[in-house]
Write an enzyme that holds these catalytic residues in place. Structure first.
Site, PDB file in Angstrom:
ATOM      1  N   SER A 146       0.867  -1.188   0.000  1.00  0.00           N
ATOM      2  CA  SER A 146       0.000   0.000   0.000  1.00  0.00           C
ATOM      3  C   SER A 146       0.900   1.232   0.000  1.00  0.00           C
ATOM      4  O   SER A 146       2.106   1.134   0.224  1.00  0.00           O
ATOM      5  CB  SER A 146      -0.839  -0.053   1.278  1.00  0.00           C
ATOM      6  OG  SER A 146      -1.347   1.208   1.620  1.00  0.00           O
ATOM      7  N   TYR A 159      -2.942  -1.280   9.943  1.00  0.00           N
ATOM      8  CA  TYR A 159      -2.869  -1.418   8.481  1.00  0.00           C
ATOM      9  C   TYR A 159      -1.462  -1.060   8.002  1.00  0.00           C
ATOM     10  O   TYR A 159      -0.844  -1.791   7.217  1.00  0.00           O
ATOM     11  CB  TYR A 159      -3.917  -0.505   7.841  1.00  0.00           C
ATOM     12  CG  TYR A 159      -4.048  -0.667   6.344  1.00  0.00           C
ATOM     13  CD1 TYR A 159      -4.803  -1.703   5.802  1.00  0.00           C
ATOM     14  CD2 TYR A 159      -3.431   0.217   5.469  1.00  0.00           C
ATOM     15  CE1 TYR A 159      -4.940  -1.858   4.424  1.00  0.00           C
ATOM     16  CE2 TYR A 159      -3.556   0.076   4.093  1.00  0.00           C
ATOM     17  CZ  TYR A 159      -4.310  -0.958   3.576  1.00  0.00           C
ATOM     18  OH  TYR A 159      -4.429  -1.104   2.203  1.00  0.00           O
TER      19      TYR A 159
HETATM   20  P1  NDP Z   1     -11.803  -5.056  -1.397  1.00  0.00           P
HETATM   21  O1  NDP Z   1     -12.442  -4.839  -0.071  1.00  0.00           O
HETATM   22  O2  NDP Z   1     -12.553  -4.745  -2.634  1.00  0.00           O
HETATM   23  O3  NDP Z   1     -11.281  -6.550  -1.519  1.00  0.00           O
HETATM   24  C1  NDP Z   1     -10.704  -7.228  -0.449  1.00  0.00           C
HETATM   25  C2  NDP Z   1     -10.772  -8.704  -0.763  1.00  0.00           C
HETATM   26  O4  NDP Z   1     -10.160  -9.442   0.294  1.00  0.00           O
HETATM   27  C3  NDP Z   1     -12.200  -9.173  -0.874  1.00  0.00           C
HETATM   28  O5  NDP Z   1     -12.307  -9.881  -2.085  1.00  0.00           O
HETATM   29  C4  NDP Z   1     -12.409 -10.082   0.325  1.00  0.00           C
HETATM   30  O6  NDP Z   1     -13.207 -11.192  -0.025  1.00  0.00           O
HETATM   31  C5  NDP Z   1     -10.998 -10.533   0.636  1.00  0.00           C
HETATM   32  N1  NDP Z   1     -10.803 -10.829   2.055  1.00  0.00           N
HETATM   33  C6  NDP Z   1     -10.779  -9.964   3.087  1.00  0.00           C
HETATM   34  N2  NDP Z   1     -10.589 -10.609   4.246  1.00  0.00           N
HETATM   35  C7  NDP Z   1     -10.495 -11.933   3.923  1.00  0.00           C
HETATM   36  C8  NDP Z   1     -10.306 -13.120   4.677  1.00  0.00           C
HETATM   37  N3  NDP Z   1     -10.155 -13.088   6.011  1.00  0.00           N
HETATM   38  N4  NDP Z   1     -10.262 -14.298   4.021  1.00  0.00           N
HETATM   39  C9  NDP Z   1     -10.419 -14.352   2.679  1.00  0.00           C
HETATM   40  N5  NDP Z   1     -10.589 -13.267   1.904  1.00  0.00           N
HETATM   41  C10 NDP Z   1     -10.639 -12.072   2.528  1.00  0.00           C
HETATM   42  O7  NDP Z   1     -10.453  -4.220  -1.318  1.00  0.00           O
HETATM   43  P2  NDP Z   1      -9.332  -3.842  -2.380  1.00  0.00           P
HETATM   44  O8  NDP Z   1      -9.513  -4.556  -3.648  1.00  0.00           O
HETATM   45  O9  NDP Z   1      -9.240  -2.380  -2.365  1.00  0.00           O
HETATM   46  O10 NDP Z   1      -8.055  -4.418  -1.610  1.00  0.00           O
HETATM   47  C11 NDP Z   1      -7.256  -5.472  -2.084  1.00  0.00           C
HETATM   48  C12 NDP Z   1      -5.865  -5.337  -1.500  1.00  0.00           C
HETATM   49  O11 NDP Z   1      -5.295  -4.117  -1.962  1.00  0.00           O
HETATM   50  C13 NDP Z   1      -5.845  -5.260   0.029  1.00  0.00           C
HETATM   51  O12 NDP Z   1      -4.723  -5.949   0.507  1.00  0.00           O
HETATM   52  C14 NDP Z   1      -5.717  -3.774   0.295  1.00  0.00           C
HETATM   53  O13 NDP Z   1      -5.117  -3.505   1.532  1.00  0.00           O
HETATM   54  C15 NDP Z   1      -4.828  -3.362  -0.868  1.00  0.00           C
HETATM   55  N6  NDP Z   1      -4.861  -1.947  -1.177  1.00  0.00           N
HETATM   56  C16 NDP Z   1      -5.999  -1.328  -1.640  1.00  0.00           C
HETATM   57  C17 NDP Z   1      -5.964   0.029  -1.942  1.00  0.00           C
HETATM   58  C18 NDP Z   1      -7.134   0.753  -2.497  1.00  0.00           C
HETATM   59  O14 NDP Z   1      -7.033   1.987  -2.695  1.00  0.00           O
HETATM   60  N7  NDP Z   1      -8.252   0.125  -2.773  1.00  0.00           N
HETATM   61  C19 NDP Z   1      -4.745   0.820  -1.758  1.00  0.00           C
HETATM   62  C20 NDP Z   1      -3.631   0.075  -1.262  1.00  0.00           C
HETATM   63  C21 NDP Z   1      -3.697  -1.246  -0.997  1.00  0.00           C
HETATM   64  P3  NDP Z   1     -14.539 -11.595   0.839  1.00  0.00           P
HETATM   65  O15 NDP Z   1     -15.368 -10.343   0.907  1.00  0.00           O
HETATM   66  O16 NDP Z   1     -15.167 -12.693   0.053  1.00  0.00           O
HETATM   67  O17 NDP Z   1     -14.020 -12.065   2.142  1.00  0.00           O
END
Ligand code: NDP
Length: 256
Positions: A146, A159
């Site tokens: 991130s 985070y």
């Molecule tokens: P979303 O919330 O859209 O996606 C997160 C995903 O992680 C979901 O598909 C969710 O699936 C899955 N997830 C969360 N917890 C669990 C768990 N315990 N077990 C299995 N699956 C899990 O977020 P983003 O796409 O934005 O984030 C994706 C990654 O990118 C993360 O690591 C985030 O920190 C990182 N990121 C995002 C940024 C942004 O601006 N969006 C910026 C920097 C980093 P389900 O709901 O089915 O559990």
């Protein structure tokens, strides 16, 4: 270097959190470059929709339901992906979440939930695929950091710790597994339009405008912005690239 450096034909990828957001963007890219993809998440409805999306793009895809904070569930998830798709060449540790509170307010169980989901899961999933990759003669691990791998933020202590940790974990694995021909790299997304940030945009006054003003590209990132970097880091094109942390941020991290 092969004649087709970005070709993933015959390869198999696991993408945690691949049922939505950035993970789905990367799964689309990997699949369209020829890989079969196992997407991992907890929300069955989201996973079903993501599989339909991937299949409409001609991608061979399965969904595996697992909580990435659960070691036994990770073992079962890797075993299922391997038995249904035949091998494991690529792991994307993307599942993540955040709890917005300053450090003096955050509770221990909240700290642990964020660290377990964002950092410990990457350790457990990477460890779980290592022997499959080593036995196959190599592999690729892509970890998602991130901007908070770099910058401080008053509202995200757990985070930021998890995302700083992801970069150092990436470097440790890159060194440990270079001899196994496994390359390990991190992607550092800027501000991307997903469920995660959509909530923050509602809760945090002025966030949307501040991101636009600070980002040289003058837009929020889209999940499709992650297809190319995923393919690069998963393909023979990056065979001499390991231990890096690559911002995909429209210039956010280099803006003055
Ligand atoms: P979303 O919330 O859209 O996606 C997160 C995903 O992680 C979901 O598909 C969710 O699936 C899955 N997830 C969360 N917890 C669990 C768990 N315990 N077990 C299995 N699956 C899990 O977020 P983003 O796409 O934005 O984030 C994706 C990654 O990118 C993360 O690591 C985030 O920190 C990182 N990121 C995002 C940024 C942004 O601006 N969006 C910026 C920097 C980093 P389900 O709901 O089915 O559990």
């Amino acid at each position: 270097m092969t004649a087709r450096p970005f070709d993933l034909g015959g390869k198999v990828a696991i993408v945690t959190g691949g049922n939505g957001g950035i993970g789905l963007g990367m799964a689309q890219g990997l699949g369209e470059a020829g890989a079969a993809v196992a997407i991992v998440g907890r929300n069955a409805a989201k996973s079903e929709q993501a599989i339909a999306d991937l299949k409409s793009r001609g991608v061979k895809a399965i969904s595996v339901s697992a909580d990435v904070t659960d070691k036994d569930a990770i073992g079962a998830m890797v075993a299922r992906a391997r038995s249904e798709l035949g091998r494991i060449d690529i792991l994307v540790n993307n599942a993540g979440m955040s709890i917005r509170k300053p450090p003096h307010v955050l509770e221990l169980d909240e700290w642990e939930r964020v660290i377990d989901t964002n950092l410990t899961s990457a350790f457990l999933c990477s460890k779980a695929v290592h022997s499959a990759m080593k036995d196959a003669g190599g592999g690729k691990v892509i970890n998602i950091g991130s901007m908070m791998s770099i910058f401080g933020a008053s509202f995200a202590p757990a985070y930021a710790a998890s995302k700083g940790g992801i970069v150092q974990f990436t470097r440790a694995c890159a060194c440990a597994w270079a001899a196994d021909n496994i390359q390990v790299n991190a992607i550092l997304p800027g501000w991307i339009d997903t469920d995660l940030t959509r909530r923050a945009r509602v809760e945090v006054n002025g966030l949307h405008e501040r991101v636009l003003a600070r980002t040289p590209a003058a837009r929020w990132g889209d999940i499709s912005d992650f297809a190319g970097i995923a393919v690069f880091l998963a393909s023979p094109a990056s065979d001499f690239v390991t231990g890096t942390a690559i911002p995909v941020d429209g210039g956010y991290s280099i803006a003055g």
